[in-house]
Design an enzyme around this catalytic site. Sequence first.
Site, PDB file in Angstrom:
ATOM      1  N   HIS A   1     -11.598   6.046   5.532  1.00 36.93           N
ATOM      2  CA  HIS A   1     -11.045   7.252   6.146  1.00 36.93           C
ATOM      3  C   HIS A   1     -12.071   8.392   6.112  1.00 36.93           C
ATOM      4  CE1 HIS A   1      -6.911   5.573   4.940  1.00 36.93           C
ATOM      5  NE2 HIS A   1      -6.916   5.630   6.248  1.00 36.93           N
TER       6      HIS A   1
ATOM      7  N   ARG B   1       1.420  -1.380   7.253  1.00 34.57           N
ATOM      8  CA  ARG B   1       1.784  -0.092   6.660  1.00 34.57           C
ATOM      9  C   ARG B   1       2.744   0.724   7.519  1.00 34.57           C
ATOM     10  NH1 ARG B   1      -2.526   3.323   3.706  1.00 34.57           N
ATOM     11  NH2 ARG B   1      -0.512   4.055   2.972  1.00 34.57           N
TER      12      ARG B   1
ATOM     13  N   GLU C   1      -0.331   9.662   1.290  1.00 35.17           N
ATOM     14  CA  GLU C   1      -1.066  10.642   2.094  1.00 35.17           C
ATOM     15  C   GLU C   1      -1.235  10.184   3.546  1.00 35.17           C
ATOM     16  OE1 GLU C   1      -4.965  13.206   1.487  1.00 35.17           O
ATOM     17  OE2 GLU C   1      -5.452  11.101   1.670  1.00 35.17           O
ATOM     18  N   ASP C   2      -1.361   8.870   3.734  1.00 33.26           N
ATOM     19  CA  ASP C   2      -1.651   8.377   5.083  1.00 33.26           C
ATOM     20  C   ASP C   2      -0.463   8.472   6.034  1.00 33.26           C
ATOM     21  OD1 ASP C   2      -4.298   7.667   4.507  1.00 33.26           O
ATOM     22  OD2 ASP C   2      -3.583   5.883   3.460  1.00 33.26           O
TER      23      ASP C   2
ATOM     24  N   ARG D   1      -8.647   3.446  11.872  1.00 29.38           N
ATOM     25  CA  ARG D   1      -7.197   3.650  11.701  1.00 29.38           C
ATOM     26  C   ARG D   1      -6.631   4.745  12.611  1.00 29.38           C
ATOM     27  NH1 ARG D   1      -5.529   1.674   6.554  1.00 29.38           N
ATOM     28  NH2 ARG D   1      -6.729  -0.235   6.228  1.00 29.38           N
TER      29      ARG D   1
ATOM     30  N   ASP E   1       0.823  -1.224   0.000  1.00 31.95           N
ATOM     31  CA  ASP E   1       0.000   0.000   0.000  1.00 31.95           C
ATOM     32  C   ASP E   1       0.855   1.271   0.000  1.00 31.95           C
ATOM     33  OD1 ASP E   1      -2.862  -0.880   0.209  1.00 31.95           O
ATOM     34  OD2 ASP E   1      -2.045  -1.978   1.925  1.00 31.95           O
TER      35      ASP E   1
ATOM     36  N   CYS F   1      -5.176  10.133  -1.667  1.00 29.89           N
ATOM     37  CA  CYS F   1      -4.235   9.208  -1.006  1.00 29.89           C
ATOM     38  C   CYS F   1      -2.904   9.114  -1.712  1.00 29.89           C
ATOM     39  CB  CYS F   1      -4.794   7.795  -0.958  1.00 29.89           C
ATOM     40  SG  CYS F   1      -6.547   7.674  -0.922  1.00 29.89           S
TER      41      CYS F   1
HETATM   42  C1  CIR Z   1      -5.323   0.857   3.087  1.00 27.73           C
HETATM   43  O1  CIR Z   1      -6.245   0.100   3.429  1.00 27.73           O
HETATM   44  O2  CIR Z   1      -4.612   1.417   3.913  1.00 27.73           O
HETATM   45  C2  CIR Z   1      -5.065   1.061   1.620  1.00 27.73           C
HETATM   46  N1  CIR Z   1      -5.422  -0.123   0.911  1.00 27.73           N
HETATM   47  C3  CIR Z   1      -5.851   2.240   1.098  1.00 27.73           C
HETATM   48  C4  CIR Z   1      -5.403   3.556   1.664  1.00 27.73           C
HETATM   49  C5  CIR Z   1      -6.164   4.704   1.074  1.00 27.73           C
HETATM   50  N2  CIR Z   1      -5.747   5.918   1.643  1.00 27.73           N
HETATM   51  C6  CIR Z   1      -6.533   6.980   1.813  1.00 27.73           C
HETATM   52  O3  CIR Z   1      -7.736   6.904   1.604  1.00 27.73           O
HETATM   53  N3  CIR Z   1      -5.982   8.085   2.316  1.00 27.73           N
END
Ligand code: CIR
Length: 253
Positions: free
Chosen positions: A161, A85, A65-66, A131, A60, A248
């Site tokens: 999110h 992650r 962004e996360d 999260r 991922d 993201c």
């Molecule tokens: C996750 O589940 O963390 C990733 N497959 C998707 C993350 C998407 N990020 C976001 O919406 N900021």
Amino acid sequence: MFNQAIVRRPGKSLVNGITTAGLGQPDYQQALDQHDAYIDALQSCGLTVTVMHADEHYPDGMFVEDTALVMPGLAIVTRPGADSRRGETVSIKKQLAQFFDPVEIIEAPATVDAGDIMMVGRHFYIGLSERTNEAGAGQIIQHLNKHGYHGSTISIREGLHFKSSISYLENNHIVVTGELVDKPQLAEFNSVVIDSADACSANSVWINNRVLVPAGFATTSQAIAALGYEVIELDVSEFQKLDGGLSCLSLRF
Ligand code: CIR
């Protein structure tokens, strides 16, 4: 205005990314092509784009962004809520140190995915989700306060999110869908309400008076164009298969 963006190339391991979408496995080559078009779009909005190499250890990893919250004069590296992650932040922290001083960090037991955080000027709305926990929001707010910013929390139950269901388009405009439509904390905004059938398009991205909108949502594109923005539609189907969207895929500052 934003000047810079950081992205990370998808790796072949993206087929093992976390997903609840039920849309099938992403295609690596198509994901690369969509990522190329995304970078082109950021550049066409006037951004200088730093492209990090793919890291196959992190399926991922392109959802940068996360991993950090960035704003003028401050970067905060998060502690992502998904175990798989967490290690993504090591390389992000090094990259951000080239642009920011200080680079603060979130520490255990707090967890934060910055996809849960929406910047509105000097205020940050923080979604409490699966999260992002209370301790995470608390540490974020402490760092913000030290640097002249502030934050508040909103509990969410739907979507991965907070920003899966809302985007700030500057000038007091938001696009919003689902459970966030009637949140009293968001009542001050001029809301473009997105039908639940088009929920994906609530994740759109304002960049320097243009707005990136996922392809296939004509009603949303038209509503955003009616606000006076130039709309750039981008196909992100391969990332939607992993619950990801437009915001993201980059850090913008
Ligand atoms: C996750 O589940 O963390 C990733 N497959 C998707 C993350 C998407 N990020 C976001 O919406 N900021």
